[in-house]
Design a protein around this motif. Structure first.
Motif, PDB file in Angstrom:
ATOM      1  N   ALA A 115       0.844  -1.192   0.000  1.00 35.48           N
ATOM      2  CA  ALA A 115       0.000   0.000   0.000  1.00 35.48           C
ATOM      3  C   ALA A 115       0.883   1.249   0.000  1.00 35.48           C
ATOM      4  CB  ALA A 115      -0.909  -0.002   1.228  1.00 35.48           C
ATOM      5  N   GLN A 116       0.384   2.289  -0.637  1.00 38.54           N
ATOM      6  CA  GLN A 116       1.158   3.523  -0.672  1.00 38.54           C
ATOM      7  C   GLN A 116       0.547   4.523   0.305  1.00 38.54           C
ATOM      8  OE1 GLN A 116       0.644   3.743  -4.998  1.00 38.54           O
ATOM      9  NE2 GLN A 116      -0.497   5.644  -4.747  1.00 38.54           N
ATOM     10  N   ARG A 117       1.413   5.187   1.026  1.00 42.58           N
ATOM     11  CA  ARG A 117       0.950   6.123   2.040  1.00 42.58           C
ATOM     12  C   ARG A 117       1.879   7.316   2.100  1.00 42.58           C
ATOM     13  NH1 ARG A 117       0.689   2.794   6.018  1.00 42.58           N
ATOM     14  NH2 ARG A 117       2.580   3.382   7.128  1.00 42.58           N
ATOM     15  N   VAL A 118       1.303   8.495   2.351  1.00 43.90           N
ATOM     16  CA  VAL A 118       2.065   9.732   2.490  1.00 43.90           C
ATOM     17  C   VAL A 118       1.737  10.339   3.845  1.00 43.90           C
ATOM     18  CG1 VAL A 118       2.458  12.036   1.570  1.00 43.90           C
ATOM     19  CG2 VAL A 118       2.060  10.132   0.010  1.00 43.90           C
ATOM     20  N   THR A 119       2.782  10.685   4.588  1.00 42.05           N
ATOM     21  CA  THR A 119       2.589  11.259   5.913  1.00 42.05           C
ATOM     22  C   THR A 119       3.186  12.657   5.958  1.00 42.05           C
ATOM     23  OG1 THR A 119       2.713   9.068   6.927  1.00 42.05           O
ATOM     24  CG2 THR A 119       3.007  10.971   8.375  1.00 42.05           C
ATOM     25  N   GLN A 120       2.363  13.608   6.323  1.00 43.67           N
ATOM     26  CA  GLN A 120       2.829  14.958   6.585  1.00 43.67           C
ATOM     27  C   GLN A 120       2.573  15.191   8.075  1.00 43.67           C
ATOM     28  OE1 GLN A 120       0.725  16.502   2.651  1.00 43.67           O
ATOM     29  NE2 GLN A 120       2.117  18.064   3.445  1.00 43.67           N
ATOM     30  N   PRO A 121       3.616  15.136   8.883  1.00 48.18           N
ATOM     31  CA  PRO A 121       3.421  15.069  10.334  1.00 48.18           C
ATOM     32  C   PRO A 121       2.903  16.339  10.975  1.00 48.18           C
ATOM     33  CG  PRO A 121       5.744  15.211   9.788  1.00 48.18           C
ATOM     34  CD  PRO A 121       5.020  15.038   8.501  1.00 48.18           C
ATOM     35  N   GLU A 122       3.086  17.460  10.318  1.00 46.28           N
ATOM     36  CA  GLU A 122       2.639  18.723  10.892  1.00 46.28           C
ATOM     37  C   GLU A 122       1.450  19.269  10.119  1.00 46.28           C
ATOM     38  OE1 GLU A 122       7.201  20.066  12.040  1.00 46.28           O
ATOM     39  OE2 GLU A 122       6.404  20.278  10.019  1.00 46.28           O
ATOM     40  N   LYS A 123       0.553  19.957  10.864  1.00 51.19           N
ATOM     41  CA  LYS A 123      -0.620  20.544  10.206  1.00 51.19           C
ATOM     42  C   LYS A 123      -0.406  22.007   9.878  1.00 51.19           C
ATOM     43  CE  LYS A 123      -4.070  17.557  12.354  1.00 51.19           C
ATOM     44  NZ  LYS A 123      -5.301  17.502  13.166  1.00 51.19           N
ATOM     45  N   LEU A 124       0.468  22.646  10.656  1.00 52.82           N
ATOM     46  CA  LEU A 124       0.646  24.089  10.509  1.00 52.82           C
ATOM     47  C   LEU A 124       2.091  24.449  10.770  1.00 52.82           C
ATOM     48  CD1 LEU A 124      -0.456  27.056  10.338  1.00 52.82           C
ATOM     49  CD2 LEU A 124      -0.855  26.886  12.804  1.00 52.82           C
ATOM     50  N   LEU A 125       2.610  25.344   9.925  1.00 51.06           N
ATOM     51  CA  LEU A 125       3.931  25.912  10.163  1.00 51.06           C
ATOM     52  C   LEU A 125       3.815  27.420   9.985  1.00 51.06           C
ATOM     53  CD1 LEU A 125       6.968  25.532  10.676  1.00 51.06           C
ATOM     54  CD2 LEU A 125       7.283  25.386   8.200  1.00 51.06           C
ATOM     55  N   SER A 126       4.216  28.148  11.018  1.00 55.41           N
ATOM     56  CA  SER A 126       4.138  29.602  10.965  1.00 55.41           C
ATOM     57  C   SER A 126       5.537  30.162  11.134  1.00 55.41           C
ATOM     58  CB  SER A 126       3.217  30.114  12.080  1.00 55.41           C
ATOM     59  OG  SER A 126       3.085  31.508  11.992  1.00 55.41           O
ATOM     60  N   VAL A 127       5.969  30.983  10.178  1.00 56.26           N
ATOM     61  CA  VAL A 127       7.312  31.561  10.218  1.00 56.26           C
ATOM     62  C   VAL A 127       7.222  33.032   9.866  1.00 56.26           C
ATOM     63  CG1 VAL A 127       8.391  29.362   9.566  1.00 56.26           C
ATOM     64  CG2 VAL A 127       7.847  31.061   7.789  1.00 56.26           C
ATOM     65  N   PHE A 128       8.301  33.750  10.181  1.00 51.57           N
ATOM     66  CA  PHE A 128       8.386  35.135   9.753  1.00 51.57           C
ATOM     67  C   PHE A 128       9.009  35.209   8.367  1.00 51.57           C
ATOM     68  CE2 PHE A 128       6.792  37.485  13.220  1.00 51.57           C
ATOM     69  CZ  PHE A 128       7.146  36.838  14.392  1.00 51.57           C
ATOM     70  N   LYS A 129       8.670  36.253   7.650  1.00 45.73           N
ATOM     71  CA  LYS A 129       9.241  36.518   6.330  1.00 45.73           C
ATOM     72  C   LYS A 129      10.767  36.495   6.433  1.00 45.73           C
ATOM     73  CE  LYS A 129       9.579  40.327   3.016  1.00 45.73           C
ATOM     74  NZ  LYS A 129       9.114  41.700   2.711  1.00 45.73           N
ATOM     75  N   GLY A 130      11.389  35.809   5.477  1.00 47.21           N
ATOM     76  CA  GLY A 130      12.839  35.727   5.456  1.00 47.21           C
ATOM     77  C   GLY A 130      13.401  34.516   6.180  1.00 47.21           C
TER      78      GLY A 130
END
Lengths: 114, 110
Positions: free
Chosen positions: B1-16
């Protein structure tokens, strides 16, 4: 048209009613996909049509869901006896056979079941 | 079976600031991997694919078969990068379904 077209863009229905969602793929694209996009669940694969081959229905969540593709072009996704958990955005995408693998998506049909 | 995991739901960073959106996959073989992006009120669209080894809008992604990862990176985030990002996998060849991860929202603050 230039892109994948879906209708209706918004559909509000009552629990227990049937709904039909339509997808018109890019002309010449032989592969057509349906996905369901909901908060927290990402993009769930529903069904995949490729040319004249039997569709891959492995993602349909229950027998209330069905889809057909007539004449290798337009596809209709039907949900019978809708439930509140069916509320989501239903996305259609098409792909050129033998192409790069890129899927071209429609804008989606937002279904709300009251 | 093929599966894709993206462990984080949100990433917040400052410009740059640098950005890394994580993606891990499960597949017995050599898959094809993609990143798709959905900007606010726009359609989901392809950002880049691993076979092209390209940089799009400053983003790159390297396939690491040992770690079964395909992380998306950008050294200096811009406000216009704010969007939903999905990692996706398919078996080799044109006649394969695409399996997506659950996606991550990237928010770049001024």
């Amino acid at each position: 048209g230039a892109g994948v077209s879906q209708s209706p863009s918004n559909k509000v229905t009552e629990k227990g009613k049937d709904v039909e969602l339509r997808c018109d793929p890019i002309s010449g694209h032989t592969a057509l996909y349906w996905y369901r996009q909901s908060l927290g669940q990402g993009l769930e694969f529903l069904i995949y049509f490729q040319g004249n081959s039997a569709p891959d229905k492995s993602g349909l969540p229950s027998d209330r869901f069905s889809a057909e593709r007539t004449g290798g072009s337009v596809s209709t996704l039907t949900i019978q006896r809708t439930q509140q958990e069916d509320s989501a955005v239903y996305l259609c995408a098409s792909r050129l056979a033998g192409g790069s693998g890129e899927l071209f998506f429609g804008e989606g049909s937002r279904l709300t079941v009251l | 079976a093929q599966r894709v995991t993206q462990p984080e739901k949100l990433l917040s960073v400052f410009k740059g600031a640098p950005v890394e959106l994580k993606c891990n996959y499960s597949y017995s073989g050599s898959p094809e991997l993609f990143w798709y992006v959905q900007y606010s009120r726009q359609r989901l669209q392809l950002l880049l694919r691993h076979i092209s080894r390209e940089s799009i809008k400053g983003f790159t992604a390297d396939l690491n078969k040992g770690e079964t990862s395909f992380h998306l990176k950008k050294p200096f985030a811009q406000e216009e990068d704010s969007a939903m990002y999905y990692c996706a996998l398919s078996a080799p060849g044109a006649n394969s379904k695409l399996t997506f991860g659950k996606g991550i929202t990237l928010s770049v603050r001024p």
